[in-house]
Design a protein around this motif. Structure first.
Motif, PDB file in Angstrom:
ATOM      1  N   ARG A  24       0.813  -1.216   0.000  1.00 22.20           N
ATOM      2  CA  ARG A  24       0.000   0.000   0.000  1.00 22.20           C
ATOM      3  C   ARG A  24       0.850   1.272   0.000  1.00 22.20           C
ATOM      4  O   ARG A  24       0.308   2.379   0.026  1.00 22.20           O
ATOM      5  N   THR A  25       2.211   1.108  -0.057  1.00 22.71           N
ATOM      6  CA  THR A  25       3.096   2.276  -0.066  1.00 22.71           C
ATOM      7  C   THR A  25       2.836   3.144  -1.300  1.00 22.71           C
ATOM      8  O   THR A  25       2.880   4.365  -1.238  1.00 22.71           O
ATOM      9  N   SER A  26       2.590   2.472  -2.439  1.00 21.47           N
ATOM     10  CA  SER A  26       2.406   3.236  -3.683  1.00 21.47           C
ATOM     11  C   SER A  26       0.932   3.440  -4.001  1.00 21.47           C
ATOM     12  O   SER A  26       0.140   2.493  -3.930  1.00 21.47           O
ATOM     13  N   GLU A  27       0.587   4.649  -4.360  1.00 23.40           N
ATOM     14  CA  GLU A  27      -0.782   4.923  -4.819  1.00 23.40           C
ATOM     15  C   GLU A  27      -0.832   4.946  -6.342  1.00 23.40           C
ATOM     16  O   GLU A  27      -1.858   5.265  -6.934  1.00 23.40           O
ATOM     17  N   THR A  28       0.307   4.631  -6.963  1.00 19.60           N
ATOM     18  CA  THR A  28       0.418   4.797  -8.405  1.00 19.60           C
ATOM     19  C   THR A  28       0.507   3.468  -9.156  1.00 19.60           C
ATOM     20  O   THR A  28      -0.235   3.239 -10.106  1.00 19.60           O
ATOM     21  N   ILE A  29       1.406   2.586  -8.712  1.00 13.17           N
ATOM     22  CA  ILE A  29       1.647   1.386  -9.518  1.00 13.17           C
ATOM     23  C   ILE A  29       0.624   0.297  -9.218  1.00 13.17           C
ATOM     24  O   ILE A  29      -0.080   0.332  -8.210  1.00 13.17           O
ATOM     25  N   ASP A  30       0.575  -0.664 -10.117  1.00 10.02           N
ATOM     26  CA  ASP A  30      -0.325  -1.814 -10.003  1.00 10.02           C
ATOM     27  C   ASP A  30      -0.126  -2.531  -8.670  1.00 10.02           C
ATOM     28  O   ASP A  30       1.003  -2.757  -8.235  1.00 10.02           O
ATOM     29  N   ARG A  31      -1.212  -2.884  -7.997  1.00 16.21           N
ATOM     30  CA  ARG A  31      -1.123  -3.455  -6.650  1.00 16.21           C
ATOM     31  C   ARG A  31      -0.372  -4.800  -6.633  1.00 16.21           C
ATOM     32  O   ARG A  31       0.392  -5.097  -5.710  1.00 16.21           O
ATOM     33  N   THR A  32      -0.584  -5.597  -7.673  1.00 17.12           N
ATOM     34  CA  THR A  32       0.135  -6.886  -7.710  1.00 17.12           C
ATOM     35  C   THR A  32       1.637  -6.656  -7.751  1.00 17.12           C
ATOM     36  O   THR A  32       2.406  -7.320  -7.045  1.00 17.12           O
ATOM     37  N   LYS A  33       2.068  -5.687  -8.569  1.00 25.36           N
ATOM     38  CA  LYS A  33       3.503  -5.380  -8.658  1.00 25.36           C
ATOM     39  C   LYS A  33       4.014  -4.819  -7.336  1.00 25.36           C
ATOM     40  O   LYS A  33       5.111  -5.139  -6.875  1.00 25.36           O
ATOM     41  N   ALA A  34       3.196  -3.959  -6.735  1.00 28.47           N
ATOM     42  CA  ALA A  34       3.597  -3.361  -5.456  1.00 28.47           C
ATOM     43  C   ALA A  34       3.764  -4.442  -4.389  1.00 28.47           C
ATOM     44  O   ALA A  34       4.711  -4.415  -3.585  1.00 28.47           O
ATOM     45  N   ASP A  35       2.853  -5.418  -4.400  1.00 26.01           N
ATOM     46  CA  ASP A  35       2.961  -6.512  -3.428  1.00 26.01           C
ATOM     47  C   ASP A  35       4.168  -7.405  -3.719  1.00 26.01           C
ATOM     48  O   ASP A  35       4.790  -7.942  -2.800  1.00 26.01           O
ATOM     49  N   GLN A  36       4.499  -7.556  -4.999  1.00 27.59           N
ATOM     50  CA  GLN A  36       5.697  -8.348  -5.331  1.00 27.59           C
ATOM     51  C   GLN A  36       6.948  -7.686  -4.745  1.00 27.59           C
ATOM     52  O   GLN A  36       7.837  -8.355  -4.218  1.00 27.59           O
TER      53      GLN A  36
END
Ligand code: UDP
Length: 208
Positions: A59-71
């Motif tokens: 949840r740090t990024s409000e910009t990138i795709d959530r799946t990528k952010a979780d990876q």
């Protein structure tokens, strides 16, 4: 004689960061290693799930795709395990790091049999990479791995989960453990981790 044969501890990223709040605080990590060493010397088999919040959360990024952010978050937990397991080796413990996805030669692929064998050999086993799936957290991974390795008890930040024999009951989901009890609140993650280790060592907790 220790009360618990096998425990699964959750070590959050925040606990590793100590007062820095981000990255690693080596003094804090060394102290964690020494605390866990006292448990291992008392005959307790210890497995550890590390978080990744000292580097990144999905949840740090409000910009990138959530799946990528979780990876990215899952990779942060791998970095934490590689670091902490080596700190543990520095204080004289044997360790292994397992992930639910292939990380080349950095880690071993998780299997229940390998994990149990390593625990029985006295190694501290680190479970990195969470569940391996986005939209989950390392708290979920803590409960999941605890059931898989047949831990007597697991802990994720604020709750004890007594598991003895519960893994054998069919149809029991991870959210059904209504007997989870708060073991600490109000302190830092590191304070709570310390409390948990002390309680296991003192064998005074009543997990009901
Ligand atoms: N994560 C994930 N799947 C999992 C475990 C973790 O996607 O099974 C990601 C997620 O983005 C999470 C991050 O990894 O925010 C770090 O884990 P967590 O927030 O649980 O770490 P902690 O807050 O305990 O340090």
């Amino acid at each position: 004689m220790a009360k618990y044969k096998r425990v699964l501890l959750k070590l959050s990223g925040e606990a590793l960061a100590g007062p820095n709040k981000t990255g690693f605080d080596e003094a804090t990590c060394l102290e964690v290693a020494r605390q866990v060493k006292s448990l291992v010397e008392d005959g307790v088999q210890v497995a550890i799930v590390t978080g990744g919040g000292n580097f990144w959360r999905g949840r740090t990024s409000e910009t990138i795709d959530r799946t990528k952010a979780d990876q990215i978050g899952m990779l942060a937990t791998v970095m934490n395990c590689v670091y902490v397991s080596d700190i543990f080796r520095y204080v004289g413990l044997k360790t292994s790091v397992m992930t639910p996805f292939v990380c080349g030669a950095f880690t071993e692929l998780f299997s229940k049999d390998k994990a149990v064998k390593a625990l029985e050999a006295g190694e501290v086993v680190f479970f990195a990479g969470g569940t391996g799936h986005p939209y989950f957290s390392t708290d979920t991974a803590t409960v999941l791995r605890a059931i898989e390795i047949e831990a007597d008890v697991s802990w994720n930040e604020t709750a004890w989960y007594p598991f003895k024999n519960q893994h054998r009951r069919s149809g029991r989901g991870i959210n059904d453990h209504a007997s989870a009890k708060k073991c600490g609140s109000g302190g830092t993650c590191y304070d709570v981790f310390w409390t948990v280790v002390s309680v296991i060592a003192d064998q005074t907790v009543n997990i009901g």
